[in-house]
Design a protein around this motif. Structure first.
Motif, short mmCIF file in Angstrom:
data_model
loop_
_atom_site.label_atom_id
_atom_site.label_comp_id
_atom_site.label_asym_id
_atom_site.label_seq_id
_atom_site.Cartn_x
_atom_site.Cartn_y
_atom_site.Cartn_z
N UNK A 18 -50.78 78.91 21.55
CA UNK A 18 -49.45 78.58 22.07
C UNK A 18 -48.79 77.51 21.20
N UNK A 19 -49.56 76.51 20.80
CA UNK A 19 -49.04 75.44 19.94
C UNK A 19 -48.53 76.00 18.61
N UNK A 20 -49.34 76.86 17.98
CA UNK A 20 -48.93 77.44 16.69
C UNK A 20 -47.70 78.34 16.85
N UNK A 21 -47.62 79.04 17.98
CA UNK A 21 -46.46 79.88 18.23
C UNK A 21 -45.20 79.02 18.37
N UNK A 22 -45.31 77.93 19.14
CA UNK A 22 -44.16 77.07 19.38
C UNK A 22 -43.75 76.26 18.15
N UNK A 23 -44.68 76.07 17.22
CA UNK A 23 -44.38 75.25 16.04
C UNK A 23 -44.36 76.11 14.77
N UNK A 24 -44.15 77.39 14.92
CA UNK A 24 -44.13 78.30 13.78
C UNK A 24 -43.16 77.78 12.72
N UNK A 25 -43.61 77.83 11.48
CA UNK A 25 -42.78 77.34 10.37
C UNK A 25 -43.07 75.90 9.98
N UNK A 26 -43.76 75.18 10.85
CA UNK A 26 -44.15 73.80 10.53
C UNK A 26 -45.38 73.85 9.65
N UNK A 27 -45.44 72.97 8.66
CA UNK A 27 -46.57 72.93 7.75
C UNK A 27 -47.32 71.60 7.80
N UNK A 28 -46.62 70.54 8.20
CA UNK A 28 -47.24 69.21 8.19
C UNK A 28 -47.23 68.65 9.61
N UNK A 29 -48.43 68.42 10.14
CA UNK A 29 -48.60 67.94 11.50
C UNK A 29 -49.31 66.59 11.49
N UNK A 30 -48.79 65.63 12.26
CA UNK A 30 -49.42 64.32 12.41
C UNK A 30 -49.86 64.19 13.86
N UNK A 31 -51.17 64.04 14.08
CA UNK A 31 -51.73 63.97 15.43
C UNK A 31 -52.02 62.53 15.82
N UNK A 32 -51.33 62.08 16.87
CA UNK A 32 -51.50 60.73 17.39
C UNK A 32 -52.27 60.80 18.70
#
Length: 137
Positions: A18-32
């Motif tokens: 679900x996360x990948x579907x909602x953020x499709x097109x994003x390449x750089x993720x910062x996890x806090x």
């Protein structure tokens, strides 16, 4: 802003899909998230959903691990927890990873806030009172 609740370990792959579907097109993720919030666990689930065959572990001492998704795309998993100077990050070739076509998944991005690209998606993982995790982005 998106939000996904992870109800437990058995719910990780669904949440990652679900996360990948909602953020499709994003390449750089910062996890806090605080220590133990589940950053590495969620990143491992994301990698599984992407078809990474290798076991995903936090690159605490190496700073970055490189994987391949099922489609051949590079997946870079960073852990900046032990970083004390930005120069350490630059010395590992950070800019080349960021400028590549690969997916970049970063833990402890607070340590390198000054050099995060503008298009970085900031993702917050928080443990809820019932033990579930809230992923907001």
């Amino acid at each position: 802003m998106g939000k996904i609740i992870i109800d437990g370990v058995d719910d990780l792959d669904r949440a990652a899909r679900e996360f990948l579907k909602q953020t499709e097109g994003v390449r750089i993720y910062a996890f806090y998230g605080s220590m133990g919030a589940g950053k590495t666990t969620f990143i491992s689930a994301i990698c599984r959903v992407l078809g990474v065959g290798d076991e995903v572990a936090s690159p605490t001492f190496t700073i970055v691990n490189e994987y391949r998704a099922a489609d051949g795309q590079a997946v870079y998993h960073f852990d900046f927890y032990r970083i004390e100077r930005l120069q350490e990050v630059l010395d590992i070739g950070y800019e080349e990873y960021i400028d590549s076509d690969g997916i970049c998944l970063m833990e402890w991005p607070e340590k390198i806030e000054d050099i995060l690209p503008e298009d970085t998606l900031k993702v917050h993982i928080e443990e809820q009172p019932d033990g579930s995790r809230a992923v907001t982005f």
